[in-house]
Design an enzyme around this catalytic site. Structure first.
Site, mmCIF file in Angstrom:
data_model
loop_
_atom_site.group_PDB
_atom_site.id
_atom_site.type_symbol
_atom_site.label_atom_id
_atom_site.label_comp_id
_atom_site.label_asym_id
_atom_site.label_seq_id
_atom_site.Cartn_x
_atom_site.Cartn_y
_atom_site.Cartn_z
ATOM 1 N N HIS A 101 0.885 -1.171 0.000
ATOM 2 C CA HIS A 101 0.000 0.000 0.000
ATOM 3 C C HIS A 101 0.918 1.215 0.000
ATOM 4 O O HIS A 101 2.024 1.164 0.574
ATOM 5 C CB HIS A 101 -0.841 0.103 1.275
ATOM 6 C CG HIS A 101 -1.707 -1.074 1.580
ATOM 7 N ND1 HIS A 101 -1.238 -2.198 2.202
ATOM 8 C CD2 HIS A 101 -3.025 -1.274 1.390
ATOM 9 C CE1 HIS A 101 -2.231 -3.055 2.364
ATOM 10 N NE2 HIS A 101 -3.327 -2.520 1.881
ATOM 11 N N ASP A 108 -10.426 -11.900 10.798
ATOM 12 C CA ASP A 108 -9.414 -12.092 9.765
ATOM 13 C C ASP A 108 -8.054 -12.278 10.445
ATOM 14 O O ASP A 108 -7.329 -11.308 10.657
ATOM 15 C CB ASP A 108 -9.435 -10.816 8.898
ATOM 16 C CG ASP A 108 -8.743 -10.985 7.571
ATOM 17 O OD1 ASP A 108 -8.467 -12.135 7.193
ATOM 18 O OD2 ASP A 108 -8.496 -9.960 6.914
ATOM 19 N N ASP A 157 -4.421 -13.831 -2.547
ATOM 20 C CA ASP A 157 -3.810 -13.432 -1.285
ATOM 21 C C ASP A 157 -3.822 -14.679 -0.406
ATOM 22 O O ASP A 157 -4.885 -15.148 0.030
ATOM 23 C CB ASP A 157 -4.583 -12.278 -0.625
ATOM 24 C CG ASP A 157 -4.010 -10.928 -1.013
ATOM 25 O OD1 ASP A 157 -3.158 -10.877 -1.916
ATOM 26 O OD2 ASP A 157 -4.427 -9.912 -0.403
ATOM 27 N N ASP A 205 2.447 1.998 3.308
ATOM 28 C CA ASP A 205 3.414 1.031 3.844
ATOM 29 C C ASP A 205 4.839 1.465 3.523
ATOM 30 O O ASP A 205 5.763 1.191 4.295
ATOM 31 C CB ASP A 205 3.249 -0.368 3.207
ATOM 32 C CG ASP A 205 1.871 -0.948 3.391
ATOM 33 O OD1 ASP A 205 1.195 -0.571 4.362
ATOM 34 O OD2 ASP A 205 1.480 -1.782 2.547
HETATM 35 C C1 XUL Z 1 -7.300 -6.660 4.302
HETATM 36 C C2 XUL Z 1 -6.505 -7.057 3.125
HETATM 37 C C3 XUL Z 1 -5.685 -5.997 2.504
HETATM 38 C C4 XUL Z 1 -5.643 -6.059 1.024
HETATM 39 C C5 XUL Z 1 -4.948 -4.890 0.388
HETATM 40 O O1 XUL Z 1 -8.035 -7.691 4.861
HETATM 41 O O2 XUL Z 1 -6.529 -8.194 2.723
HETATM 42 O O3 XUL Z 1 -4.408 -6.069 3.037
HETATM 43 O O4 XUL Z 1 -5.028 -7.223 0.567
HETATM 44 O O5 XUL Z 1 -5.464 -3.683 0.775
HETATM 45 CO CO CO Z 2 -5.587 -9.157 1.133
#
Ligand code: XUL
Ligand code: CO
Length: 437
Positions: free
Chosen positions: A99, A305, A294, A102
């Protein structure tokens, strides 16, 4: 300054190795179904969890022992860049993701923030050139700053929306500068707490407007990344608009954006939505929208999460099965959107965690390839749907059948013979395959 000097370069040593600083399953040059493991998996480090997270939680401050946290501001940001490239080299990870916030500290104005970004982006670019490492994707964090309390692309205030748009604009410029393969939108605070103060239709229209502006600007500056939306059902808002793959696809289709975006699917987001990871990948794949992954895992006993490193071999096998059947990840990859536990606060835990995640995905890839080579699931599916290959079944598929012709058939064949789904036998075969590769 070297941060990981005490960590050896991680190499493949194979199954029997007891060296904790070695891969047991991830052998980047090993060919699986015609491509190397490296080409299939396209691993990425997530900047936010690896270099920014401190291990803080609602009950306590950070625990992580990180060299860069001895500094602040741009000095800390610069050391994180050096650490990132050293880390990727040590682990042979080809990609990273970040991001905007970051990589560089936010200034007191937008202009100052952009200036900080320019300094760090130049440093990142130099390091990319020197190491050959690549940016899988970047994104704008439009959820941490208090200005985004009521959303960004779905903000209730036009000034906030404008600020978000400015952040996206800069994000696209940074992506182009660094040759990002993808650009991600995760709807951080794009959702709502209550309909009592929310104009849902208006907020969704505005979100689509922002996506259109982003596509236009990317075209204007010649940034040809693949655009990805990352679904999540809840957290931080009670109801996130991009709830899951199906909801996100319906949104894209409603606004005529379905050809402009693919999906970035996250394992723990799938489970929060009440789905498996493989379900989300399949929904994307059958709609031609599988973009990137991801990689992480949740905890079935916890409802949030947790972003743990992926070590569940059933999950990695079934995810990689979906990926292989869909024809691969294309410009996407496997990004470890995962964090070490608060108790795993030493620097080498970052190394162990990535080795565990990479080996688990390599293992899943090999098991999935064997499932395909031995036609285990294909065979079951073919057999299960075989009545659609001929006779009345073929008429249904070709569009020849009508309700009247089907009634005629049913009247003459009312004793239909159904067959077992054989679930227990299939799961037993799956066990054997996972532990045989
Ligand atoms: C949040 C998440 C984020 C995205 C990118 O749950 O997964 O880190 O991957 O903004
Ligand atoms: Co993510």
């Amino acid at each position: 300054m070297s941060v990981f000097s005490h960590i050896p370069t991680i190499k493949f040593e194979g199954k029997g190795s007891d060296n904790p600083f070695a891969f047991k399953r991830y052998n980047p040059s090993e060919v699986v179904l015609g491509k190397t493991m490296e080409e299939h998996l396209r691993f990425a480090v997530a900047y936010w969890h690896t270099y920014v997270a401190t291990g803080s939680d609602p009950f306590g401050v950070g625990t992580a022992d990180r060299e860069w946290d001895k500094y602040d501001g741009l000095d800390r940001a610069k050391l994180r860049v050096e650490a990132n490239f050293e880390f990727m080299e040590k682990l042979n990870i080809p990609y990273f993701c970040f991001h905007d916030v970051d990589i560089a500290p936010e200034g007191s104005t937008l202009a100052e923030t952009n200036k900080n970004l320019d300094v760090i982006v130049a440093q990142i670019k130099d390091n990319m050139k020197a190491t050959g490492k690549k940016l899988l994707w970047n994104t704008a964090n439009m959820f941490s700053n208090p200005r985004y309390v009521h959303g960004a692309g779905t903000a209730v205030n036009a000034g906030v929306y404008a600020y978000a748009a400015a952040q996206v604009k800069k994000g696209l410029e940074v992506g182009k500068e660094l040759g990002a393969e993808n650009y991600v939108f995760w709807g951080g605070r794009e959702g709502y707490e209550t309909l009592l103060n929310t104009d849902m239709g208006f907020e969704l229209d505005n979100l689509a407007r922002l996506y259109r502006m982003a596509i236009d600007y990317a075209n204007e500056i010649g940034f040809d990344a693949q655009f990805l939306i990352e679904p999540k059902p809840k957290e931080p808002t009670k109801h996130q608009y991009d709830f899951d793959a199906a909801t996100t696809i319906a949104f894209l289709q409603k606004y005529g954006l379905q050809d402009k975006f693919k999906l970035n699917l996250e394992a723990n987001h799938a489970t929060l939505a009440g789905h498996t990871f493989e379900h989300e990948i399949r929904v994307a794949a059958i709609n031609g929208m599988l973009g990137s992954l991801d990689a992480n895992q949740g905890d079935y006993l916890l409802g949030w999460d947790t972003d743990e490193f992926p070590t569940d071999l059933y999950a990695t096998t079934l995810a990689m099965y979906e990926v292989l059947k869909a024809g691969g990840l294309g410009r996407g990859g496997v990004n470890f959107d995962a964090k070490v536990r608060r108790g795993s606060f030493e620097l080498e835990d970052l190394v162990y965690a990535h080795i565990a995640g990479m080996d688990s995905f390599a293992w899943g890839l090999k098991a999935a390839a064997k499932l395909i080579e031995e036609r285990v699931i294909d065979g079951i599916i073919e057999n299960r749907y075989r009545s659609f290959k001929e006779g009345i079944g073929a008429d249904i598929v070709s569009g020849k059948a009508t309700l009247a012709s089907l009634e005629q058939y049913a009247l003459q064949n009312s004793a239909v013979r159904t067959e077992s789904g054989r679930l227990e036998r299939i799961k037993h075969v799956l066990n054997e395959i996972i532990f045989s590769v």
